[in-house]
Write a protein that holds these residues in place. Structure first.
Motif, PDB file in Angstrom:
ATOM      1  N   TYR A  91       0.843  -1.190   0.000  1.00  0.00           N
ATOM      2  CA  TYR A  91       0.000   0.000   0.000  1.00  0.00           C
ATOM      3  C   TYR A  91       0.882   1.245   0.000  1.00  0.00           C
ATOM      4  CZ  TYR A  91      -3.412   3.512   1.376  1.00  0.00           C
ATOM      5  OH  TYR A  91      -4.193   4.642   1.418  1.00  0.00           O
ATOM      6  N   TYR A  94       2.452   1.684  -3.426  1.00  0.00           N
ATOM      7  CA  TYR A  94       1.481   2.216  -4.388  1.00  0.00           C
ATOM      8  C   TYR A  94       1.288   3.716  -4.184  1.00  0.00           C
ATOM      9  CZ  TYR A  94      -2.735   2.682  -7.217  1.00  0.00           C
ATOM     10  OH  TYR A  94      -3.650   3.081  -8.169  1.00  0.00           O
ATOM     11  N   PHE A 214      -6.216   0.066  -0.399  1.00  0.00           N
ATOM     12  CA  PHE A 214      -5.469  -0.166  -1.632  1.00  0.00           C
ATOM     13  C   PHE A 214      -6.422  -0.379  -2.803  1.00  0.00           C
ATOM     14  CE2 PHE A 214      -3.506  -3.568  -4.343  1.00  0.00           C
ATOM     15  CZ  PHE A 214      -2.625  -2.747  -5.011  1.00  0.00           C
TER      16      PHE A 214
END
Length: 304
Positions: A91, A94, A214
């Protein structure tokens, strides 16, 4: 008394200056690393720009060959997997990646131990520590361990436990890899009884929280997300029950799951595995081709 206080202030100031200088030194070494996990982590955080990314644990690193995905799907791919890591790290990755660009597709190899089950979530912060100052990363630390906000004041603390590795990674590249993919070597040389893991696992609400965030971020950014369950040697009869929390999230957000967990063309072939958890490069080649073709077929159906 005044002299003592003056010395104490000077000592604290000296420690603070040394901490800042050492932190700056290892920050520079992190950016200049020529190989290993140090250079790889830096590349993923600040440089990767491939339209297709692979997320997941060591099984992601060893099971997904980006060259095969590029040849099949016609666009570049990079493997962002990390040994022993799960959703808390990915997460964060990202969040950092999407500050620079939006990936078209993320293939996330799910492993219950790191993405669902309750265990030591603090360990998943390791590769995020050098990037604590990046937008959105500090809040991950606060969610996992609120006291970390005080420890992270120290610049040197951010590199704690990785100093030797950073130094080595600045001298030589000791790992073979291609676009983040690390081909597994060797052939499993022991017998494994067919896995019959208990379908009852203790679900970690924090991991599920980050997994849902996410998914929501991917939806918001229009990043296509696909969950995958890659093969274990001998398979697992209870895979659906073990991964029920992921199946529920996937259904809620309409995320496809491609499972080859019990693929009989792969799971009983010793020549395709380096150990019971990881395929070798021959297994990865067969599996990567299967997954890439399935994704290609999915895209064709969506665009009809």
């Amino acid at each position: 008394m005044k002299r003592f206080l003056l010395k104490l202030v000077l000592l604290i100031a000296l420690i603070a200056i040394l901490d800042i200088l050492c932190g700056f030194f290892f920050q520079r070494l992190t950016k200049s690393a020529i190989g290993g996990d140090t250079a790889r982590n830096e590349y993923i955080a600040n440089k990767v720009e491939a339209p297709i990314l692979i997320f997941g644990s060591s099984r992601a690193i060893h099971h997904y060959d980006p060259k095969i995905f590029k040849d099949t799907l016609g666009i570049n791919c990079y493997n962002c997997g990390q040994d022993g890591m799960g959703i808390i790290l990915f997460y964060g990755r990202y969040k950092m990646i999407t500050k620079r660009y939006i990936p078209q597709l993320i293939i996330y190899d799910i492993l219950a131990e790191f993405d669902i089950e309750e265990n030591d979530n603090y360990s998943y912060l390791t590769w995020l520590k050098p990037y604590y100052q990046n937008d959105g990363i500090d809040s991950i630390f606060w969610k996992v361990e609120p006291k970390e906000r005080y420890k992270m004041i120290s610049q040197m603390y951010r590199y704690n436990g990785k100093i030797l590795q950073i130094l080595i990674d600045n001298v030589k590249n000791i790992r073979e890899e291609s676009y983040g993919y690390r081909p597994g070597k060797g052939i499993i040389n022991y017998d494994v009884t067919k896995e019959t893991k208990s379908p009852i696992i203790k679900v970690d609400s924090l991991k599920i929280y980050f997994m849902e965030k996410f998914i929501q971020d991917c939806k918001h950014n229009k990043t296509q997300l696909i969950f995958t369950l890659s093969p274990f040697y001998s398979g697992d009869e209870n895979v659906h029950q073990s991964y029920l929390a992921i199946y529920e999230l996937a259904k809620k957000y309409n995320i496809p799951i491609i499972s080859h967990y019990n693929d009989e063309d792969i799971v009983y072939r010793k020549d395709l595995f380096s150990d019971s958890y990881h395929m070798n490069y021959m297994g990865a080649e067969i599996y990567s081709k299967k997954i890439a073709l399935e994704i290609k077929d999915m895209d064709k159906k969506q665009h009809k």
